[in-house]
Structures are given as C-alpha cells and as structure tokens.
Write a protein that holds these residues in place. Structure first.
Motif, mmCIF file in Angstrom:
data_model
loop_
_atom_site.group_PDB
_atom_site.id
_atom_site.type_symbol
_atom_site.label_atom_id
_atom_site.label_comp_id
_atom_site.label_asym_id
_atom_site.label_seq_id
_atom_site.Cartn_x
_atom_site.Cartn_y
_atom_site.Cartn_z
ATOM 1 N N THR A 149 0.823 -1.202 0.000
ATOM 2 C CA THR A 149 0.000 0.000 0.000
ATOM 3 C C THR A 149 0.866 1.265 0.000
ATOM 4 O O THR A 149 2.062 1.221 0.295
ATOM 5 C CB THR A 149 -0.908 0.037 1.233
ATOM 6 N N ARG A 150 0.220 2.364 -0.325
ATOM 7 C CA ARG A 150 0.907 3.656 -0.264
ATOM 8 C C ARG A 150 1.382 3.940 1.157
ATOM 9 O O ARG A 150 2.471 4.485 1.371
ATOM 10 C CB ARG A 150 -0.044 4.759 -0.735
ATOM 11 N N GLU A 151 0.570 3.566 2.148
ATOM 12 C CA GLU A 151 0.943 3.788 3.541
ATOM 13 C C GLU A 151 2.198 3.000 3.906
ATOM 14 O O GLU A 151 3.078 3.502 4.620
ATOM 15 C CB GLU A 151 -0.216 3.394 4.471
ATOM 16 N N GLN A 152 2.288 1.761 3.434
ATOM 17 C CA GLN A 152 3.475 0.950 3.709
ATOM 18 C C GLN A 152 4.714 1.559 3.058
ATOM 19 O O GLN A 152 5.792 1.582 3.659
ATOM 20 C CB GLN A 152 3.261 -0.478 3.197
ATOM 21 N N PRO A 170 7.591 14.400 4.840
ATOM 22 C CA PRO A 170 6.721 13.690 3.901
ATOM 23 C C PRO A 170 5.285 14.201 4.050
ATOM 24 O O PRO A 170 4.803 14.429 5.155
ATOM 25 C CB PRO A 170 6.838 12.223 4.327
ATOM 26 N N TYR A 171 4.626 14.406 2.937
ATOM 27 C CA TYR A 171 3.283 14.982 2.912
ATOM 28 C C TYR A 171 2.265 14.034 3.534
ATOM 29 O O TYR A 171 2.215 12.844 3.197
ATOM 30 C CB TYR A 171 2.898 15.289 1.467
ATOM 31 N N LYS A 172 1.438 14.590 4.436
ATOM 32 C CA LYS A 172 0.328 13.854 5.045
ATOM 33 C C LYS A 172 -0.911 14.732 5.019
ATOM 34 O O LYS A 172 -0.826 15.956 5.131
ATOM 35 C CB LYS A 172 0.633 13.500 6.509
ATOM 36 N N ALA A 173 -2.070 14.091 4.907
ATOM 37 C CA ALA A 173 -3.338 14.815 4.967
ATOM 38 C C ALA A 173 -4.334 14.001 5.785
ATOM 39 O O ALA A 173 -4.318 12.763 5.756
ATOM 40 C CB ALA A 173 -3.883 15.069 3.563
ATOM 41 N N GLN A 174 -5.195 14.700 6.496
ATOM 42 C CA GLN A 174 -6.232 14.040 7.295
ATOM 43 C C GLN A 174 -7.576 14.187 6.582
ATOM 44 O O GLN A 174 -8.009 15.291 6.248
ATOM 45 C CB GLN A 174 -6.326 14.649 8.690
ATOM 46 N N VAL A 175 -8.220 13.044 6.347
ATOM 47 C CA VAL A 175 -9.527 13.006 5.695
ATOM 48 C C VAL A 175 -10.446 12.135 6.545
ATOM 49 O O VAL A 175 -10.114 10.978 6.822
ATOM 50 C CB VAL A 175 -9.437 12.427 4.268
ATOM 51 N N VAL A 179 -5.486 9.828 9.012
ATOM 52 C CA VAL A 179 -4.258 10.485 8.570
ATOM 53 C C VAL A 179 -3.628 9.618 7.487
ATOM 54 O O VAL A 179 -3.282 8.454 7.724
ATOM 55 C CB VAL A 179 -3.280 10.700 9.734
ATOM 56 N N LEU A 180 -3.488 10.176 6.303
ATOM 57 C CA LEU A 180 -3.000 9.445 5.148
ATOM 58 C C LEU A 180 -1.624 9.981 4.752
ATOM 59 O O LEU A 180 -1.458 11.186 4.532
ATOM 60 C CB LEU A 180 -3.979 9.594 3.984
ATOM 61 N N ALA A 181 -0.647 9.085 4.667
ATOM 62 C CA ALA A 181 0.742 9.479 4.430
ATOM 63 C C ALA A 181 1.159 9.191 2.993
ATOM 64 O O ALA A 181 0.579 8.341 2.307
ATOM 65 C CB ALA A 181 1.659 8.744 5.398
ATOM 66 N N THR A 182 2.192 9.899 2.554
ATOM 67 C CA THR A 182 2.767 9.680 1.224
ATOM 68 C C THR A 182 4.289 9.684 1.321
ATOM 69 O O THR A 182 4.864 9.965 2.374
ATOM 70 C CB THR A 182 2.351 10.791 0.231
ATOM 71 N N THR A 183 4.927 9.433 0.189
ATOM 72 C CA THR A 183 6.389 9.496 0.090
ATOM 73 C C THR A 183 6.851 10.821 -0.500
ATOM 74 O O THR A 183 8.031 10.970 -0.830
ATOM 75 C CB THR A 183 6.926 8.352 -0.788
ATOM 76 N N GLY A 434 6.597 18.962 -4.737
ATOM 77 C CA GLY A 434 7.221 18.005 -3.828
ATOM 78 C C GLY A 434 8.246 17.160 -4.554
ATOM 79 O O GLY A 434 8.321 17.167 -5.783
ATOM 80 N N ILE A 435 9.039 16.439 -3.771
ATOM 81 C CA ILE A 435 10.033 15.495 -4.302
ATOM 82 C C ILE A 435 9.653 14.101 -3.822
ATOM 83 O O ILE A 435 9.565 13.852 -2.612
ATOM 84 C CB ILE A 435 11.464 15.831 -3.830
ATOM 85 N N ASN A 436 9.404 13.205 -4.747
ATOM 86 C CA ASN A 436 8.947 11.866 -4.390
ATOM 87 C C ASN A 436 10.137 11.012 -3.948
ATOM 88 O O ASN A 436 11.054 10.751 -4.733
ATOM 89 C CB ASN A 436 8.249 11.222 -5.587
ATOM 90 N N LEU A 437 10.111 10.585 -2.698
ATOM 91 C CA LEU A 437 11.222 9.794 -2.156
ATOM 92 C C LEU A 437 11.328 8.415 -2.795
ATOM 93 O O LEU A 437 12.361 7.752 -2.659
ATOM 94 C CB LEU A 437 11.054 9.636 -0.643
ATOM 95 N N VAL A 438 10.297 7.957 -3.476
ATOM 96 C CA VAL A 438 10.360 6.639 -4.111
ATOM 97 C C VAL A 438 11.484 6.598 -5.132
ATOM 98 O O VAL A 438 12.317 5.688 -5.131
ATOM 99 C CB VAL A 438 9.013 6.277 -4.768
ATOM 100 N N SER A 439 11.539 7.581 -6.026
ATOM 101 C CA SER A 439 12.557 7.569 -7.066
ATOM 102 C C SER A 439 13.220 8.927 -7.268
ATOM 103 O O SER A 439 13.923 9.127 -8.254
ATOM 104 C CB SER A 439 11.946 7.100 -8.399
#
Length: 524
Positions: A149-152, A170-175, A179-183, A434-439
């Motif tokens: 998952t994106r969270e993982q 790292p960007y997070k938003a609450q909906v 709380v939903l996290a990203t890279t 933003g800068i994506n930490l994945v790649s």
C-alpha cells in the motif's frame, strides 16, 4: 550464426531487419533491385536466386556480432557449438522485441556506455536475464507487490530516511479522521500555492546538462539489465524520449522558477527508476527494520542527496486535477466534474494506480527553452490524454511539427481554451511542489478549472482518456461522500494523492456554490 542452409524470402527479410535497413538500403547491399527485396516480404517462401543467396551468405558472414544476434532471434535459431547441428525454436514476442525495438536498442546502447560488460555485451546479459525469467514467478511477484500500500511505502521511506528532514517532511493529509501518508517530501512554503501558471508565470530556464556521464557500479548495472528484461517480458511501454532533469528550483510567493537540463528517458529508467521496485520488494519481505536497499544506498542515500538536484538525475512530472463546470443537469445542480484516471498496466510510472489527469513526465516537444515551463507539459497532455491528439504523443512517433501547439493544430476543445487564456473562462494554477522519495522525482501539482459552462456543453462528449489509462472516472464536486471515499481509496499513487488533495483544498476555497468538498487538513 554465420551460415543459413536454405535462404527463403522470410529469412532474407529477417536479415534486412537485423541490419535495420530499408528495402532500398538492403537492395544496395546485395546489388539487386528494390522490387526483389520487397517481393520477399510479400512471399516469405520465395527462394532468392543462387547469386543472391551467395550474396546473402557473404553479408551474414561479415556482419557485426549484434546483427548476427538480432538475426538469430528473428528467425528463431538457437546457436550451438560449431560441431552441433543448428536447431530451431519458436521465437517469443519478448525475444522479437529485444531484437527489433529501437527504444530497447537505445537502452542497451546506454547500458553498454556506462559499464564494462566484457567479455559479454549488455545485449547478451539482457538476453540471458530474459531467458532465465519464469513468467509464473513474475506474476506471483507482481501480485505480492500489488498488495503493497501507499501507507506501507511511506512508512518504509520514513524508516530509511529516518534523520535529516529538518524543515522538510513527507506529505500527510487528514480526511474523515484518517491520517493518510505519502512518500512526497515537501515543506510548508511549497504547499497551497494558488500560483497562476500557463501565461508566463512559471519560468524555467534550459541549461545543457553538464554532469559527467555517470558510470554504473556492477550492482546497479546488473539490476538495470534485470529490470530491462522484466519490462520487455511484461510488455511495458518504453519510449526513449527526451525528458527534463531538474538542476535548480526557486519557490517563493508569486514565483516558481528554476533550471532544467535534458536527458534521454532510458537514463532515468535504468537508474533512479530502479528504486521503486527495490522499495516494493523490501516491503514485501515484511521487515520492521530499516529496509535494506543497496541500489538506494548508492543512488539516493539521504535527504541531502534527494535535494541535490544538480548533482544527480532528477526527472519529474507535471500533473493536474481537472475540474469542469457543468450546468444544472439530471440529478445534479450546477457543479464541477472532476476527472480521475486509473493508470494502465502498460505504463512505467504509477501503473494500475489512481491518479489525476493529465499526468506526464516533464519534457520538451520541439523547443528546449519554451517547453521548459511545466505548464507547457500540462497543456500538451491535455491535448493527448483528454482530447485525443496522437501527434503530440511521444510513444507514437517522432515529433515533426515545428510548433506542435500552434493554434492551427489544436483540437477544438483546446482551441476554445487557448482563445480565452487569461480570461475568467478558465485557469491553471500550481497548487504544490514536492520530491517523491520513491525515485527522487519532482512533482509539480496543479489545478485546471474550467469555469465557463459553455465548454462542457460544447465539448464534454469529446473528453476521452488515451492508452495510458485503463479507466476514466468522474465525480461531482457536490458529492461529498463519494469524494471522501475517493480520497480514502488505498489505490492512489503517492503523487496522485498529493495533487488530488491539494487540488481539492484549493477548489474548496474558490468553487463557491458549485462545491461541497470533504474536509482535508494537512498534518505536520
């Protein structure tokens, strides 16, 4: 392979393809007519004359090793020791692609130039990797990775880059209390920008890439060869277009500017793009420890390296949430139609994930300088991904127009918009960066708002996603419950969720009675 027992039109045509010749060029090599060469394609069983067969034998005998390798794959021949008889086998689509696809050839050429593969070549190594692949094992691994998952991924990235964030986060938003996290690495001054773009407000300067050609370590080179073989086997679309690489970035109130160079797509695909699959595999191993990722250790080891744009390959993308005003209709009051895509399995980036549309790599079409604005990429992708123009699709063929976005070439929906640029009819705004930490990719998130209902009435029926999407979904800006459920959908790509939530926050402020957006709050 140096000898063919019996020449036919089929294997003579295969030799022409192995040389990558036209009918005219191959006829010149053999000293025969173009009509004779063309006849072999029309009649594969046609036997060349004895004189031409001797010419074919000579041509094959003196051909370079890579030509012989391509020919062997094209005619489905397994080469054995000279003392053994040559046997035949059916050629797979992947082998054919390896032998004939010019974009794969470009990737192999780049690999060859960045690592000393002797005594074997990069092509031979990829051929070995391709032969060793087990399609069932690949499918099983794909299913395991699809469960990540994106969270993982966000949690794994935080564990890896556990120190050195400083003002970055790292960007997070609450909906809806979640709380939903990203890279996506960002900072406060890069969020909720509301910066108009598209009419000269985003200023990026092209500067030739002055970095020394990077040399690959053995571990990166071998991983690149393996990844290329898997992409060939899976049928992933690889097009060696030119893309921008970020060299500098300046974001201040009212200013989005920076510098870019140009690289071939394969340089990104065979380096930084390797980091995503490595991260996903490390997560699938179900370890709570800091992930072990040797390729990342080498290419993107810390936050300092992530932010060193000029010192590394830093490809990126432009993506936008699109909102189109609709008049009152069956079952809905005047609203905005929001468009969301499900990415195709054939794309290399965010495949099978939810994303906003348009979305594309930031790259030039015809002018390195003028096309450097990320809004130029968004406008081009509107034409390609929403309005059906194939001549601006880099996967279809070479760009031959001097000005692909000239008014005389625009689709009717885009022409309407360009005629009203700078008016109240529509707007394009940058919402976040933003800068994506994945790649290590940069992500320019934007919002496209068409406020004039006339556009939807005239052109709504012409909006259709291209091959990069496996589905196009529509949402009303008044349907709070569905939008909330959409935001909570775990299938979002990191950059897609980033652009979607930032676009929704902006639309909530400017949409008036047309919107009832869910509450989206930023988390520190």
């Amino acid at each position: 392979m140096d000898v063919v027992d019996t020449w036919t039109g089929q294997n003579a045509s295969a030799l022409k393809k192995a040389f990558r010749e036209t009918n005219e060029g191959f006829a010149g090599r053999l000293g025969t007519s173009v009509r004779t060469v063309a006849a072999w394609s029309a009649n594969p069983q046609l036997a060349p004359t004895a004189e031409i067969q001797r010419a074919l034998d000579t041509l094959l005998f003196h051909a370079a090793a890579d030509v012989k390798a391509r020919f062997a794959l094209l005619v489905g021949i397994r080469q054995q020791d000279s003392s053994e008889q040559v046997t035949t086998r059916r050629q797979t689509p992947a082998q054919l692609r390896l032998a004939t696809d010019p974009h794969i050839a470009a990737a192999l050429s780049w690999l060859e130039s960045r690592f000393a593969w002797a005594p074997k070549s990069a092509r031979e190594r990829v051929t070995e990797e391709l032969a060793a692949l087990d399609p069932r094992a690949m499918e099983a691994q794909a299913q395991r990775l699809a469960q990540v998952t994106r969270e993982q991924a966000a949690a794994a990235a935080r564990r890896y880059y556990q120190a050195g964030f400083s003002q970055w986060r790292p960007y997070k938003a609450q909906v809806a209390g979640h709380v939903l996290a990203t890279t996506v690495l960002t900072q406060d001054s890069w969020l909720d920008l509301a910066q108009p773009v598209g009419d000269g407000q985003d200023s990026f300067q092209f500067r030739p890439d002055m970095r020394q050609g990077m040399r690959l370590s053995r571990s990166v080179a071998e991983e690149a060869a393996r990844s290329l073989a898997e992409s060939i086997e899976k049928g992933s679309q690889i097009v060696n277009s030119e893309i921008y690489t970020l060299t500098s970035l300046d974001i201040r109130p009212g200013i989005i500017s920076g510098g870019v160079g140009v690289i071939d797509f394969v340089e990104f695909a065979l380096t930084l793009n390797l980091l995503e699959s490595e991260l996903m595999r490390s997560i699938a191993e179900e370890s709570d420890r800091r992930p072990t990722m040797p390729i990342r250790d080498e290419l993107l080891p810390d936050v300092t390296a992530v932010l060193d744009f000029s010192g590394r390959v830093c490809a990126g993308g432009a993506l936008a949430l699109t909102a189109i005003a609709r008049p009152r209709g069956r079952g809905h009051a005047p609203d905005y139609l929001l468009l969301i895509q499900e990415r195709s399995g054939s794309v290399l980036n965010a495949n099978r994930r939810l994303a906003v549309i348009p979305k594309a790599f930031h790259g030039p079409m015809a002018d390195y300088g003028e096309d450097a604005r990320f809004s130029a990429t968004v406008e081009r992708e509107m034409e390609e991904e929403l309005f059906g123009r194939t001549d601006v699709d880099s996967t279809v063929g070479e760009q031959l127009h001097a000005d692909p976005m000239h008014p005389s070439l625009l689709s009717d929906p885009m022409h309407w918009l360009m005629d009203r640029q700078g008016s109240d009819a529509w707007r394009m705004e940058s919402t976040a960066v933003g800068i994506n930490l994945v790649s290590g990719n940069y992500e320019f998130a934007s919002l496209i708002v068409i406020d004039d209902e006339e556009w939807w009435v005239k052109y709504g029926g012409q909006v259709r996603a291209n091959w990069e999407s496996s589905g196009l979904h529509r949402y009303s800006s008044l349907d709070t419950a569905r939008l909330e459920s959409l935001a909570l959908d775990p299938r979002w790509s990191n950059e897609g969720f980033f652009a979607f939530t930032q676009g929704c926050r902006r639309l909530a402020r400017i949409g008036g009675q047309r919107v009832r957006m869910p509450s989206i709050e930023l988390e520190s």
